[in-house]
Design a protein around this motif. Structure first.
Motif, PDB file in Angstrom:
ATOM      1  N   LEU A  31       0.857  -1.186   0.000  1.00 37.12           N
ATOM      2  CA  LEU A  31       0.000   0.000   0.000  1.00 37.12           C
ATOM      3  C   LEU A  31       0.891   1.234   0.000  1.00 37.12           C
ATOM      4  O   LEU A  31       1.776   1.368   0.855  1.00 37.12           O
ATOM      5  N   VAL A  32       0.668   2.115  -0.968  1.00 33.69           N
ATOM      6  CA  VAL A  32       1.497   3.320  -1.134  1.00 33.69           C
ATOM      7  C   VAL A  32       0.593   4.538  -1.170  1.00 33.69           C
ATOM      8  O   VAL A  32      -0.378   4.585  -1.931  1.00 33.69           O
ATOM      9  N   ARG A  33       0.903   5.549  -0.376  1.00 32.68           N
ATOM     10  CA  ARG A  33       0.074   6.749  -0.317  1.00 32.68           C
ATOM     11  C   ARG A  33       0.505   7.779  -1.366  1.00 32.68           C
ATOM     12  O   ARG A  33       1.687   8.085  -1.511  1.00 32.68           O
ATOM     13  N   GLY A  34      -0.500   8.282  -2.122  1.00 36.01           N
ATOM     14  CA  GLY A  34      -0.296   9.442  -2.980  1.00 36.01           C
ATOM     15  C   GLY A  34       0.406   9.201  -4.294  1.00 36.01           C
ATOM     16  O   GLY A  34       0.720  10.155  -5.004  1.00 36.01           O
ATOM     17  N   ILE A  35       0.673   7.970  -4.660  1.00 43.44           N
ATOM     18  CA  ILE A  35       1.301   7.643  -5.948  1.00 43.44           C
ATOM     19  C   ILE A  35       0.354   6.710  -6.697  1.00 43.44           C
ATOM     20  O   ILE A  35      -0.112   5.711  -6.138  1.00 43.44           O
ATOM     21  N   GLY A  36       0.038   7.032  -7.949  1.00 45.37           N
ATOM     22  CA  GLY A  36      -0.928   6.262  -8.721  1.00 45.37           C
ATOM     23  C   GLY A  36      -0.446   4.888  -9.123  1.00 45.37           C
ATOM     24  O   GLY A  36       0.760   4.603  -9.117  1.00 45.37           O
ATOM     25  N   ALA A 110      11.965   3.297  -2.957  1.00 48.28           N
ATOM     26  CA  ALA A 110      11.560   4.138  -4.084  1.00 48.28           C
ATOM     27  C   ALA A 110      10.117   4.608  -3.957  1.00 48.28           C
ATOM     28  O   ALA A 110       9.813   5.784  -4.181  1.00 48.28           O
ATOM     29  N   VAL A 111       9.198   3.711  -3.589  1.00 55.75           N
ATOM     30  CA  VAL A 111       7.787   4.098  -3.540  1.00 55.75           C
ATOM     31  C   VAL A 111       7.430   4.858  -2.266  1.00 55.75           C
ATOM     32  O   VAL A 111       6.391   5.525  -2.215  1.00 55.75           O
ATOM     33  N   ARG A 116       4.461   7.347   2.522  1.00 57.45           N
ATOM     34  CA  ARG A 116       4.442   6.137   3.346  1.00 57.45           C
ATOM     35  C   ARG A 116       4.117   4.931   2.485  1.00 57.45           C
ATOM     36  O   ARG A 116       3.284   4.999   1.586  1.00 57.45           O
ATOM     37  N   ALA A 117       4.760   3.801   2.772  1.00 55.34           N
ATOM     38  CA  ALA A 117       4.457   2.539   2.106  1.00 55.34           C
ATOM     39  C   ALA A 117       4.486   1.425   3.143  1.00 55.34           C
ATOM     40  O   ALA A 117       5.361   1.391   4.007  1.00 55.34           O
ATOM     41  N   VAL A 118       3.507   0.547   3.057  1.00 54.17           N
ATOM     42  CA  VAL A 118       3.377  -0.572   3.988  1.00 54.17           C
ATOM     43  C   VAL A 118       3.215  -1.847   3.174  1.00 54.17           C
ATOM     44  O   VAL A 118       2.491  -1.857   2.174  1.00 54.17           O
TER      45      VAL A 118
END
Length: 221
Positions: A31-36, A110-111, A116-118
């Motif tokens: 799950l990555v916030r704010g990146i399409g 990178a992401v 934030r990435a989980v």
């Protein structure tokens, strides 16, 4: 306030669940916030494969990939879709047939740059279950078992680990449903509630991720 627990994700072990194939084949959920979705797949080094509507279509493509390579593909299939979460839109990426995407420091750094990435990964064959939380390119907390956390803030999730149904001091977690607990823990950090309905009906932007994309993959623990 209602807190997500492993019980909220018990459906991931239901025989009728759309997640059953992912659990059996091995998976990585990020799950990555704010990146399409397109950009997340690009950063994963994926070769675009178009849009597949519904989880069944994603599974069908994965099975076709296994048939094409006689069960040992030289790449893995990932499907990405935009979902609502805390602070706006997130991208959910589900990799089938592999557990390396969420374990790759190169990809997760990178992401998560500037955001934030989980991720959590599972492979029923090994078995292996890993959880990673990255913030602005750095691993905050990562672990296989809660007793052995790593990262810049290894103890930051101890309270939440207890809430979702795991034990911070447990290095074996006998009987614990770690897959369901990791779904719940990810929800606490992202605000994204993953449901059977979401997975079953999503329009996934898909891509094939070659083995070389994982050259620097590892648990980051």
């Amino acid at each position: 306030m209602t807190y997500a627990t492993a019980a909220d994700y018990s459906w991931t072990h239901s025989p009728s669940s759309p997640f059953g194939h992912a659990r059996g084949a091995g998976y990585s959920l990020v799950l990555v916030r704010g990146i399409g979705p397109e950009e997340v797949l690009r950063r994963a080094g994926a070769e675009p494969e178009g849009v597949r509507t519904g989880f069944d279509a994603l599974v069908e493509e994965h099975v076709g990939l296994l048939d094409e390579y006689d069960g040992w593909p030289e790449c893995t299939l990932a499907g990405a879709v935009a979902v609502p979460g805390e602070g706006g839109e997130w991208t959910l990426v589900l990799e089938l047939g592999g557990d390396a995407l969420g374990m790759s420091p190169r990809f997760m750094e990178a992401v998560s740059s500037g955001t934030r990435a989980v991720s959590h990964t599972g492979n029923s064959g090994k078995p292996i279950h890993l959880f990673h939380w990255y913030e602005d390119g750095a691993l905050r907390t990562g672990f296989e078992y809660p007793a052995h956390c790593d990262g810049d803030t290894p103890d930051a999730l101890n309270a939440l680990i207890t809430v979702v149904g795991l034990v911070p001091a447990d290095d074996e977690a006998p009987g614990a449903d770690r897959t369901a607990a990791f779904f719940a823990l990810a929800e606490h950090l992202t605000g994204v509630r993953v449901t059977e309905e979401l997975l079953a009906g999503a329009a996934y932007r898909t891509g094939l991720i070659p083995e070389e994309a994982y050259d620097e993959a590892g648990p980051g623990l």
